[in-house]
Design an enzyme around this catalytic site. Structure first.
Site, PDB file in Angstrom:
ATOM      1  N   THR A  27       0.025   2.072  -6.652  1.00 17.50           N
ATOM      2  CA  THR A  27       1.171   1.284  -7.126  1.00 17.50           C
ATOM      3  C   THR A  27       0.659  -0.126  -7.378  1.00 17.50           C
ATOM      4  OG1 THR A  27       1.853   0.466  -4.943  1.00 17.50           O
ATOM      5  CG2 THR A  27       2.727   2.617  -5.618  1.00 17.50           C
ATOM      6  N   ALA A  56      -1.082   0.047  -1.802  1.00 19.00           N
ATOM      7  CA  ALA A  56       0.022  -0.922  -1.756  1.00 19.00           C
ATOM      8  C   ALA A  56      -0.605  -2.306  -1.924  1.00 19.00           C
ATOM      9  CB  ALA A  56       0.763  -0.809  -0.433  1.00 19.00           C
ATOM     10  N   ILE A  82      -4.933  -0.776   1.312  1.00 16.05           N
ATOM     11  CA  ILE A  82      -4.520  -2.135   0.940  1.00 16.05           C
ATOM     12  C   ILE A  82      -5.183  -2.490  -0.383  1.00 16.05           C
ATOM     13  CG2 ILE A  82      -4.419  -4.555   1.652  1.00 16.05           C
ATOM     14  CD1 ILE A  82      -2.980  -2.571   3.537  1.00 16.05           C
ATOM     15  N   LYS A  83      -4.347  -2.907  -1.339  1.00  8.30           N
ATOM     16  CA  LYS A  83      -4.891  -3.253  -2.654  1.00  8.30           C
ATOM     17  C   LYS A  83      -4.965  -4.775  -2.761  1.00  8.30           C
ATOM     18  CE  LYS A  83      -4.068  -1.300  -7.245  1.00  8.30           C
ATOM     19  NZ  LYS A  83      -2.983  -0.850  -8.126  1.00  8.30           N
ATOM     20  N   VAL A  84      -6.161  -5.259  -3.070  1.00 13.30           N
ATOM     21  CA  VAL A  84      -6.351  -6.717  -3.184  1.00 13.30           C
ATOM     22  C   VAL A  84      -6.983  -7.022  -4.547  1.00 13.30           C
ATOM     23  CG1 VAL A  84      -6.673  -7.022  -0.673  1.00 13.30           C
ATOM     24  CG2 VAL A  84      -8.680  -6.738  -2.137  1.00 13.30           C
TER      25      VAL A  84
END
Ligand code: E4P
Length: 219
Positions: A27, A56, A82-84
């Site tokens: 997402t 996310a 975790i999307k960074v």
């Protein structure tokens, strides 16, 4: 090649997860906005449908803020990744989470140099955006080939190449030929993968001939 789906729409996720083809979900803030749902709630629901990684994305721009947000997101479920973003702060946050054994997807990658940095920061996934590069007249698939080649040169890099911003089936086929590990695919594109006019024509012909036999496999 693993298939993730690139959406936050629960109905689409349920429909495609039921095929057994979905290994994860990605997402981003745009997809969350499109869903009209509460971020934390919708990520929790996706994680309960799909057992694989669910990306996310943090929205803070500084490492400290990303870490705070990421810690909250990681608590939603064990399969949250975790999307960074691919910035120095994003890489710092990536190192923080990867040291704790939390999956990190480093996103918005547009160069091989950026992909090397993500691998060095311990990312579980690097997301090069092929479609957005094609959109500006650059060769998105060439970037995939470059990153796969570079990562293969360094077996200590465990980062998986997650092809993102996919617009058509050839993005997937060509990335698979290059050895990319994952494709994150919009539901509409995933549905076109199965289509071939000769398959439809073949089914029609077989059904017509079968009807002539008057038989049924199950009465
Ligand atoms: C990947 O994780 C991104 O959400 C996505 O693939 C971006 O695709 P777009 O360029 O179609 O927005």
């Amino acid at each position: 090649m693993k298939f993730f789906i690139d959406t936050a729409e629960i109905s689409e996720i349920r429909e495609l997860a039921a095929t057994g083809l979905v290994d994860g979900v990605t997402t981003n803030p745009t997809l969350i906005a499109k869903s009209g749902r509460d971020f934390i709630e919708v990520i929790g629901e996706i994680c309960s449908i799909v057992k694989g990684p669910v990306s996310a994305e943090v929205t803070a721009l500084d490492a400290e803020g990303m870490i705070k947000e990421g810690e909250k997101l990681a608590k939603i479920a064990d399969n949250v990744a975790i999307k960074v973003p691919l910035t120095l702060d994003g890489l710092k946050a990536c190192r923080h989470f990867s040291d704790k054994g939390i999956l990190v997807n480093v996103t918005l990658c547009f160069s091989a140099a950026q992909a090397i940095l993500a691998a060095k920061a311990g990312a579980a996934f690097i997301s090069p955006f092929v479609g957005r590069l094609d959109d500006i007249g650059q060769d998105g698939l060439q970037l995939i080939e470059d990153i796969v080649t570079i990562y293969e040169n360094y077996p200590q890099f465990t980062t998986e190449v997650l092809v993102a911003s996919i617009r058509n089936p050839m993005h997937i086929v060509d990335s698979a030929k290059m050895g990319a590990h994952v494709a994150t695919i919009p539901p509409s594109v995933l549905k076109t993968l199965v289509k071939h006019p000769l398959t439809d024509k073949g089914i029609d012909a077989f059904m017509a001939d079968w009807a002539k036999t008057g038989q049924k496999i199950v009465a």
